[in-house]
Design an enzyme around this catalytic site. Structure first.
Site, PDB file in Angstrom:
ATOM      1  N   ARG A 115       0.844  -1.201   0.000  1.00 12.94           N
ATOM      2  CA  ARG A 115       0.000   0.000   0.000  1.00 12.94           C
ATOM      3  C   ARG A 115       0.882   1.253   0.000  1.00 12.94           C
ATOM      4  NH1 ARG A 115      -3.731  -3.319   3.188  1.00 12.94           N
ATOM      5  NH2 ARG A 115      -2.554  -2.958   5.083  1.00 12.94           N
ATOM      6  N   PHE A 166     -11.538  -5.503  -5.813  1.00 11.07           N
ATOM      7  CA  PHE A 166     -11.461  -6.278  -4.564  1.00 11.07           C
ATOM      8  C   PHE A 166     -10.875  -5.377  -3.468  1.00 11.07           C
ATOM      9  CE2 PHE A 166     -10.511  -9.008  -8.237  1.00 11.07           C
ATOM     10  CZ  PHE A 166     -11.524  -9.955  -8.176  1.00 11.07           C
ATOM     11  N   ASP A 219     -16.008  -3.766  -4.500  1.00  8.54           N
ATOM     12  CA  ASP A 219     -15.920  -4.957  -3.639  1.00  8.54           C
ATOM     13  C   ASP A 219     -17.319  -5.526  -3.508  1.00  8.54           C
ATOM     14  OD1 ASP A 219     -13.684  -6.151  -1.507  1.00  8.54           O
ATOM     15  OD2 ASP A 219     -15.759  -6.618  -0.998  1.00  8.54           O
ATOM     16  N   ASN A 279     -19.697  -7.069  -8.294  1.00  6.53           N
ATOM     17  CA  ASN A 279     -18.862  -8.219  -8.628  1.00  6.53           C
ATOM     18  C   ASN A 279     -17.835  -7.809  -9.698  1.00  6.53           C
ATOM     19  OD1 ASN A 279     -17.759 -10.656  -9.449  1.00  6.53           O
ATOM     20  ND2 ASN A 279     -19.717 -11.753  -9.260  1.00  6.53           N
ATOM     21  N   ASP A 322      -6.564  -7.340  -6.172  1.00  2.24           N
ATOM     22  CA  ASP A 322      -6.147  -8.090  -4.966  1.00  2.24           C
ATOM     23  C   ASP A 322      -7.278  -9.027  -4.541  1.00  2.24           C
ATOM     24  OD1 ASP A 322      -4.803  -8.973  -2.733  1.00  2.24           O
ATOM     25  OD2 ASP A 322      -5.311  -7.226  -1.505  1.00  2.24           O
ATOM     26  N   CYS A 373      -2.981 -14.375  -3.310  1.00  3.33           N
ATOM     27  CA  CYS A 373      -2.630 -14.870  -1.973  1.00  3.33           C
ATOM     28  C   CYS A 373      -2.853 -16.379  -1.877  1.00  3.33           C
ATOM     29  CB  CYS A 373      -3.405 -14.121  -0.894  1.00  3.33           C
ATOM     30  SG  CYS A 373      -5.180 -14.199  -1.080  1.00  3.33           S
TER      31      CYS A 373
END
Ligand code: SAH
Length: 399
Positions: A216, A232, A254, A282, A303, A343
């Site tokens: 960030r 996201f 989001d 979405n 993300d 992730c």
């Protein structure tokens, strides 16, 4: 060969010591000669078939991971002073953050295997700690851990969020609630000079994605004068960083209404509401729509949540990542920046690089790398345990 007795002992099957010797912290139930009669959560001593002492670990017969290693031979935990051992480990973890977690009052204080404390995760949000206990060994010692944490950190409250599915794999019930002092939620943190409201009771994970802190900060430095789309966005971590960094507009998407509501509060708190736009939507619908509308952005952040939690679903996950990267690349103006994250620890960095490259080819875009990054140093990676290395964050320029 003479053995020094240190509580219950376990012997590995022949040829099963190699992974433990490289420093990997897990021993599976299929790897031992005989399951010992030990209490779940108890510390057991592990030996090689030839009698060599390999180390000690937390035993749990309800989990496929039978033993989670705590120390390696010749080091030994004195079982008569177990509390001393845990105090030392927790102290080391706290000291390590004093050196590495700078410019923030919120960071991961304890990262499970990464801190030699398997199954214990503790996030610090200013004066409040949020704890996850994910192994039987740590569950058995919860009172001890809480009292050491209070002592070492001077926190005013500890909230437990032991809700992860990995707790089920250990044969433990989910549990949550205040376990020490008084806890306020939502609470406020300050990261890189930016204020965020965090809902530690109901937010995702323990409330905030602390692992992206340093990414960030980079996005903040790169955003001056850019039109940004954050996909996201959760509660707006990257969005506010970009807005404070001088972006001219920041649109965020989001799927969670709760996340978008908190994101709006975060924009207000930092005085950037006028340049931020939030929508609960979405991303898989919005990106193709924006491509059809021929919208253009100078920076797009992707993300998403982990698209795969198992090896079996890797191909589907790759398709999902490729799709969003392809659309984002099409939406970027020349000289634009793509910040793309994954992730899923099942998708390694090489696989991730290739799929982004394939997406760039399909989108007819040339790209070059500005930075390839991971989680911050408060999520220490064990080279011996690739499972501890999950976050990939690539920052690339479209040329
Ligand atoms: N970048 C954020 C963290 C993102 S976590 C930060 O720094 O704080 C992933 C987010 O994706 C979650 O908030 C989740 O609600 C959201 N999400 C999951 N599936 C989605 C979808 N299909 N479309 C939009 N958002 C989605």
């Amino acid at each position: 060969m003479k053995r020094v007795e240190t509580g219950v002992t376990v012997t590995l099957k022949p040829h099963r010591a190699a992974r433990v010797l490289t420093g990997h912290p897990w021993i599976y139930n299929s790897e031992v000669l005989e399951i010992p009669k030990a209490q779940d959560g108890e510390i057991v001593s592990v030996y090689e078939k030839n009698g060599r002492f390999l180390g000690q670990g937390l035993f749990n017969n309800r989990s496929q991971i039978l033993i989670r290693m705590l120390c390696r031979g010749p080091e030994r935990i004195d079982l008569a002073n177990e509390a001393g051992f845990f105090r030392e480990r927790l102290t080391a973890a706290v000291r390590y953050r004093e050196k590495t977690a700078t410019d923030t009052n919120a960071y991961r204080l304890i990262y499970s295997e990464g801190d030699g404390l398997p199954g214990l995760i503790v996030d610090r949000y200013n004066k409040t700690l949020v704890m996850q206990i994910l192994s039987a060994g740590m569950d058995l010692r919860r009172e001890l851990i809480i009292s050491i944490l209070v002592d070492l950190t001077g926190c005013t409250g500890i909230y437990e969020r032991s809700e992860s599915s990995s707790r089920t794999l250990e044969g433990l019930e989910p549990t949550s609630g205040v376990v020490y002092g008084s806890v306020e939620s939502p609470l406020q943190i300050t990261e890189n000079g930016i204020h965020y409201v965090v809902d530690i009771h109901r937010g995702q994970k323990t409330g905030f994605f602390l692992d992206q802190r340093e990414n960030r900060a980079l996005i903040g430095r790169l955003s001056k004068g850019l039109r940004v789309l954050n996909c996201f966005s959760y509660t707006g971590g990257f969005s506010i960083a970009a807005a404070k960094g001088g972006a001219t507009s920041v649109e965020s998407l989001d799927i969670s209404d709760d996340a978008i509501a908190l994101a709006g509060r975060n924009a207000e708190l930092n005085g950037v509401s006028d340049i931020c736009q939030w929508e609960a939507a979405n991303v898989f619908d919005r990106l193709p729509q924006y491509v059809r509308e021929e919208r253009r952005y100078d920076m797009i952040i992707l993300d998403p949540p982990a698209f795969t939690k198992s090896k079996a679903s890797i191909p589907g996950a790759i398709r999902g990542y490729k799709e969003i990267n392809l659309r984002a690349l099409k939406l970027l103006a020349p000289g634009g920046i793509l910040v793309t994250c994954s992730c899923s620890h099942h998708i390694d960095v090489d696989t991730f690089k290739s799929l982004v490259q394939e997406a760039a080819m399909d989108a007819h875009r040339r790209t070059r790398v500005i930075s390839i990054r991971g989680a911050g140093p408060d999520h220490p990676i064990l080279l011996a345990a690739p499972e501890t290395d999950y976050l990939k964050c690539m920052v690339i320029e479209v040329i």
